[in-house]
Design an enzyme around this catalytic site. Structure first.
Site, PDB file in Angstrom:
ATOM      1  N   HIS A 191       0.880  -1.157   0.000  1.00  0.00           N
ATOM      2  CA  HIS A 191       0.000   0.000   0.000  1.00  0.00           C
ATOM      3  C   HIS A 191       0.921   1.210   0.000  1.00  0.00           C
ATOM      4  CE1 HIS A 191      -3.073  -2.811   1.795  1.00  0.00           C
ATOM      5  NE2 HIS A 191      -3.593  -2.370   0.662  1.00  0.00           N
ATOM      6  N   ASP A 230       2.304   1.825   3.320  1.00  0.00           N
ATOM      7  CA  ASP A 230       3.274   0.834   3.828  1.00  0.00           C
ATOM      8  C   ASP A 230       4.664   1.326   3.438  1.00  0.00           C
ATOM      9  OD1 ASP A 230       1.469  -1.226   4.708  1.00  0.00           O
ATOM     10  OD2 ASP A 230       1.230  -1.896   2.623  1.00  0.00           O
TER      11      ASP A 230
HETATM   12  C1  XLS Z   1      -7.894  -6.558  -0.047  1.00  0.00           C
HETATM   13  C2  XLS Z   1      -6.522  -6.456  -0.396  1.00  0.00           C
HETATM   14  C3  XLS Z   1      -6.075  -5.087  -0.488  1.00  0.00           C
HETATM   15  C4  XLS Z   1      -5.478  -4.872  -1.839  1.00  0.00           C
HETATM   16  C5  XLS Z   1      -4.617  -3.722  -2.026  1.00  0.00           C
HETATM   17  O1  XLS Z   1      -8.398  -7.645  -0.052  1.00  0.00           O
HETATM   18  O2  XLS Z   1      -5.702  -7.289   0.290  1.00  0.00           O
HETATM   19  O3  XLS Z   1      -5.316  -4.743   0.572  1.00  0.00           O
HETATM   20  O4  XLS Z   1      -4.951  -5.997  -2.383  1.00  0.00           O
HETATM   21  O5  XLS Z   1      -5.276  -2.572  -1.686  1.00  0.00           O
END
Ligand code: XLS
Ligand code: MG
Length: 344
Positions: A49, A52
């Site tokens: 993200h 992150d």
């Molecule tokens: C949701 C995800 C999310 C995305 C990226 O299920 O894991 O975090 O993959 O935003």
């Protein structure tokens, strides 16, 4: 044709210790220590993200954000890791609680677009052109709250803004039907693929399929993957498992239904997934009460289960399957698959 498989996950897959309904059950692992764990667990790719990668991004200038991301790229290089994608994490910001691109408030929508441009900057600095959009809050709790036509157009405009902002960037839309919203506007992979058609360059809009998200829409994950593969749009996956229609569980891949997992591995392998550099992402969560020291096994075992199922899939005799299909002896075919799995 066979696939080529290398594995990735996001730092959020190594979880903070708090059980949402109870006391802390394990201690948090700092981000840099998480990076050191990837290779040991058999993973080479990191999914990010935006925050992150650059945690305080809301308080930094665009130039400062890029500088921090460039420093992180060096750390990734030191660990021998590759950034697979960066995704804007907008669902935590007070301005996006009613959605980013589809928010009814113009200032909030502008924030969402500006933030997404910073996400693209971070991706470029980390050496990837892949942006994932999990459109978490682009939906409603009550249908009267937003106009669905306008909302869909606004998501299309946001995609266009991203494509115009950088000529190399590629967007992968991750569909999910609900949670945190009651209903979202991009519930399935067909919706995700159709969104590309609202832009001037559909060739740069693809998708990421998450097993649990397909199951929450009551669909077959391997058929969703097949649909996206047929459209040449399956650019990443989030493999995991899900025990029925409830909250998004992100269970260890194959933990609920190994045969359903086999069919996902099989469709990916038989259609050359990974041959163009796609990663196998494992979006799995540690069980709520798992203690420190045992809280990485969900990742290692998900990868191991994938590889074990790959062996089983490749050991199946295609001629035999074709013959049973020609004879319409589906019960025998059923037994053949189950027998292979129970032996394997
Ligand atoms: C949701 C995800 C999310 C995305 C990226 O299920 O894991 O975090 O993959 O935003
Ligand atoms: Mg996911």
């Amino acid at each position: 044709m066979q696939g080529t498989f290398r594995f990735s996950f996001g730092p959020w897959n190594i979880h903070e210790g708090a059980d949402p309904f109870g006391p802390e059950v394990r201690s948090s692992i700092p981000f840099n220590e998480k990076l050191a764990l990837y290779k040991k667990l058999g993973f080479d790719g990191v999914q990010f993200h935006d925050d992150d990668a650059v945690p305080a991004m809301n308080d930094l200038t665009p130039a400062q954000i890029i500088a921090e991301a460039e420093a992180l790229k060096k750390t990734l290089d030191d660990h021998g890791l590759t950034a697979e994608f960066v995704a804007p994490r907008m669902w935590f910001d007070p301005r996006t609680i009613d959605g980013g691109y589809t928010n009814n408030c113009a200032k909030c929508r502008q924030y969402a677009l500006d933030r997404t441009k910073r996400t693209v900057d971070i991706a470029k600095a980390l050496g990837t052109e892949n942006i994932v959009l999990w459109l978490a809050r682009e939906g409603t709790y009550i249908r009267e709250a937003k106009d669905p036509v306008l909302a869909t157009e606004r998501i299309g405009e946001a995609l266009q803004t991203i494509l115009d902002y950088d000529k190399d960037v590629r967007v992968m839309i991750e569909s999910k039907p609900n949670e945190p919203m009651d209903h979202t506007y991009i519930p399935t992979i067909g919706h995700a693929i159709a969104m590309g058609l609202m832009t001037s360059d559909p060739s740069r809009v693809g998708c990421l399929i998450e097993t649990a998200h397909a199951l929450l829409a009551n669909l077959s994950p391997s058929d969703e993957m097949g649909f996206a593969l047929a459209h040449k749009k399956l650019w990443s996956v989030h493999l995991n498992d899900q025990n029925g229609l409830k909250f998004d569980q992100d269970l260890t891949f194959g933990a609920v239904d190994p045969r359903r997992a086999l069919n996902q591995v099989r469709v990916l392998d038989q259609h050359g997934f990974g041959n163009n550099g796609e990663w196998v992402g494992l979006d799995v969560k540690v069980m709520r009460t798992q203690k420190s020291g045992a809280d990485l096994k969900h990742l290692a075992y998900s990868r191991k289960i994938f590889l074990r199922l790959l062996e089983i899939s490749r050991s199946l005799n295609d001629d035999m399957i074709a013959q049973l299909v020609a004879e319409r002896d589906y019960e025998e075919l059923n037994w053949y698959i189950l027998d292979a799995m129970l032996k394997g």
